[in-house]
Each structure stands twice: as structure tokens, then as C-alpha cells.
Design an enzyme around this catalytic site. Structure first.
Site, PDB file in Angstrom:
ATOM      1  N   HIS A   1      62.483  70.095  74.790  1.00 60.66           N
ATOM      2  CA  HIS A   1      63.606  70.722  75.499  1.00 60.66           C
ATOM      3  C   HIS A   1      63.286  72.187  75.804  1.00 60.66           C
ATOM      4  O   HIS A   1      62.592  72.844  75.022  1.00 60.66           O
ATOM      5  CB  HIS A   1      64.879  70.646  74.657  1.00 60.66           C
TER       6      HIS A   1
ATOM      7  N   HIS B   1      67.802  77.033  71.176  1.00 60.43           N
ATOM      8  CA  HIS B   1      68.880  76.941  72.168  1.00 60.43           C
ATOM      9  C   HIS B   1      69.949  78.032  71.987  1.00 60.43           C
ATOM     10  O   HIS B   1      70.832  78.158  72.836  1.00 60.43           O
ATOM     11  CB  HIS B   1      69.553  75.570  72.114  1.00 60.43           C
TER      12      HIS B   1
ATOM     13  N   ASP C   1      58.483  72.333  72.104  1.00 64.94           N
ATOM     14  CA  ASP C   1      59.603  71.383  71.961  1.00 64.94           C
ATOM     15  C   ASP C   1      59.849  70.741  73.338  1.00 64.94           C
ATOM     16  O   ASP C   1      59.653  71.381  74.373  1.00 64.94           O
ATOM     17  CB  ASP C   1      60.842  72.148  71.511  1.00 64.94           C
TER      18      ASP C   1
ATOM     19  N   ASP D   1      59.653  66.587  69.454  1.00 66.78           N
ATOM     20  CA  ASP D   1      60.416  65.578  70.181  1.00 66.78           C
ATOM     21  C   ASP D   1      59.771  65.182  71.516  1.00 66.78           C
ATOM     22  O   ASP D   1      60.342  64.397  72.272  1.00 66.78           O
ATOM     23  CB  ASP D   1      61.879  66.007  70.382  1.00 66.78           C
TER      24      ASP D   1
HETATM   25 ZN   LIG Z   1      64.142  69.580  71.337  1.00 68.04          ZN
END
Ligand SMILES: [Zn+2]
Length: 310
Positions: A165, A126, A163, A246
Site C-alpha cells: 500500500h 498511513h 509495503d 503484503d
Molecule cells: Zn500494507
């Protein structure tokens, strides 16, 4: 296979009740250590040098970030509603060793022909060029990609991010760079909100959005079509993996329903492409994953699929 980690990565504290906690890494290390057949060579992550970090992040941005490190307690580095990216007194070495793992991994991959997993925290995907975000400060995988290009004259790097996200940081860093393909599967809509399928960069960005409730079989079909096909076409010289766990059904931060064994299948498919185009060369980086038991099981599946020698 080599695993880089460091006890400094356990010292980063984000506050009680914060999902990005040291137990995540402890769970992963314990799981690896209790699986001797993986035959892992553990190595300590070095501290990343500024000359390498600045291949991605301007030095003054990193210095400003570190200047916010508190002498006690916690200091948030983002505004609401993302006030959970925290610095604690022990943050600096954790951040620098997480990045240093990828750099040392790049050297091992190129000089010893060994696959490497970076078991580090804080994660990185991120982190944008000049913005810490989503528990991430330095984009570890992006620095490793640039380092490989600069030091080893690798022309084409593919970053595959499973991931749950979207890796907004990695996408932002390489958005106009045809030498790096970034391919991400992620639940959508979900934090950080980026990663729509029409975000294509200069034809080098591939986003596969997943609906809440997606299960393994459907995930793998989408992953093959929207992630692996374009990477296969790109013919990367090296594949880097943003390995977040995740998307597991038990993860508390998302709603994708993978089971631990699905991470074996996903990783195996990546290994097959690396064997065809990239001399088998892969470095994998821990990103997210917040259920301790899911992490423990999934990491074993991931590393078992990565294990075969290059
Ligand atoms: Zn994540």
C-alpha cells in the site's frame, strides 16, 4: 542486530476478523526466535515521549486521539468507508511503544552502529500529520526520521517503503521537505488511493505503481529503476525502511505476487545502497503483511539480508 518489540503491542485488538491482529506479530517473533543464526538481541520498546512525537504530530491531535480510547469495546476513529481504524482500551501503550521502538532504534543505530528492526504494531505509514488512517495512528518511521535529524543532525534521510500500500501518511508529512526522500512501490489502484507517479513533492517523492499480478522479477526491475536509482542519486546518510510484507502472493489484502525469497533480494539491494552512501545505516519498521505464514517466512528473508554488520 537488534529487534525492538513489546508485549503491549500484542494487546491492541481491532475486532474479530480484523486483518491487523496480534497473531501477525506473534508469527514474526516466533519466526525470529526459531532462527538463532540471525543472532538477534531482543529489546523492549520504550514509551515514546510527546516531545518526540510532536516532531511530526501536533500534541493536541495526539491528545484528542487518545481521548477517544474507550474503557471497553472498540472505537473507530475514521469515517466510512475507512471505519476499520480502531481504538481499544489497551491502545495507548501499543501506539506509544510502536513509536518508541523507532526512537530507541535511532539511538542504537547512531551510538552502537547496529541495524535495528522494529517488530511493532500498530503500523505507521498511513498516519498523516493530523489524521489517523489505515490501522495507523502515529507515523513511527516519520517520527524516527525527524528525531534523527534533530538529535543527530542527520541532513538527508531516505525512506524506502515496499509495503504493497502507498504510505500516504509518510508522503504527506515530507511532501515539501527536500531533506527527506520518500520512495514507495505499491499496487495501484489500491487503498489508500494516493501514490500516483506524478505525485513528486519538491522532487523528493518517488512513487512506483505496480499492476495487480506483478511478479518478483518484474517487481525487482521496477524497484531498481524507480525506487533505488533516485535514492542512490540522493546519497542518504541513513535509510529507513517501511517493511510491509503484503506484496506477498498469499496476502489477502492485495494482488502482487512476490514470494518470500523476493524479500531477501529487495532488502539486499537496499543494503548495498546503504553500504555505499549511508555507512550501512538502516532501521526497518514493520508495516503491513496479513498472511501469517508469509510473514513468518518473509521476515526471515528480510532479516537475513539485513544481518551483515555495518
Ligand atoms: Zn500494507
Amino acid at each position: 542486530m537488534i529487534v525492538y518489540s513489546h508485549e503491549d503491542c500484542l494487546k491492541k485488538f481491532n475486532g474479530h476478523g480484523h486483518p491487523e491482529r496480534k497473531e501477525r506479530l506473534e508469527s514474526i517473533i516466533n519466526s525470529i526466535k526459531s532462527t538463532p543464526e540471525l543472532n538477534i538481541n531482543f529489546k523492549d520498546s520504550p514509551i515514546a515521549e510527546m516531545s518526540n512525537i510532536s516532531l511530526v504530530h501536533p500534541q493536541n491531535h495526539i491528545e484528542e486521539l487518545f481521548s477517544n480510547i474507550p474503557s471497553e469495546g472498540l472505537q473507530g476513529v475514521e469515517k466510512e468507508p475507512y471505519a476499520d481504524t480502531m481504538l481499544c482500551p489497551d491502545s495507548k501503550n501499543a501506539i506509544l511503544r510502536s513509536c518508541g521502538a523507532g526512537i530507541a532504534a535511532a539511538d542504537d543505530l547512531m551510538n552502537k552502529n547496529e541495524r535495528v528492526f522494529c517488530a511493532v504494531r500498530p503500523p505507521g505509514h498511513h498516519a498523516e500529520t493530523i489524521r489517523a488512517n489505515g490501522f495507523c495512528f502515529i507515523n513511527n518511521i516519520a517520527v524516527a526520521a525527524r528525531y534523527l535529524q534533530q538529535k543527530y543532525k542527520i541532513n538527508k534521510v531516505a525512506i524506502i517503503d515496499f509495503d504493497v500500500h502507498h504510505g500516504n501518511g509518510t508522503q504527506e508529512i515530507f511532501y515539501k521537505d527536500p531533506s527527506v526522500v520518500y520512495a514507495s512501490s505499491h499496487e495501484f489502484p489500491l487503498f489508500p488511493g494516493t501514490g500516483a507517479e506524478d505525485e513528486k513533492g519538491v522532487g523528493n517523492i518517488f512513487n512506483a505503481t505496480l499492476k495487480a499480478g506483478t511478479k518478483g522479477k518484474e517487481f525487482i526491475k521496477i524497484f531498481e529503476n524507480k525506487i533505488l536509482k533516485p535514492v542512490d542519486k540522493f546519497k542518504p546518510e541513513i535509510i529507513l525502511i517501511s517493511a510491509g510484507f503484503d506484496a506477498h502472493i498469499n496476502d489477502p489484502l492485495a494482488n502482487i505476487n512476490l514470494e518470500s525469497k523476493d524479500f531477501f533480494e529487495i532488502t539486499k539491494m537496499i543494503v548495498e545502497i546503504a553500504n555505499i552512501h549511508s555507512k550501512g545505516r538502516i532501521i526497518s519498521f514493520l508495516e503491513g503483511g496479513y498472511d501469517l505464514n508469509a510473514l513468518s517466512e518473509s521476515i526471515r528473508e528480510h532479516l537475513t539480508a539485513l544481518k551483515p554488520h555495518i
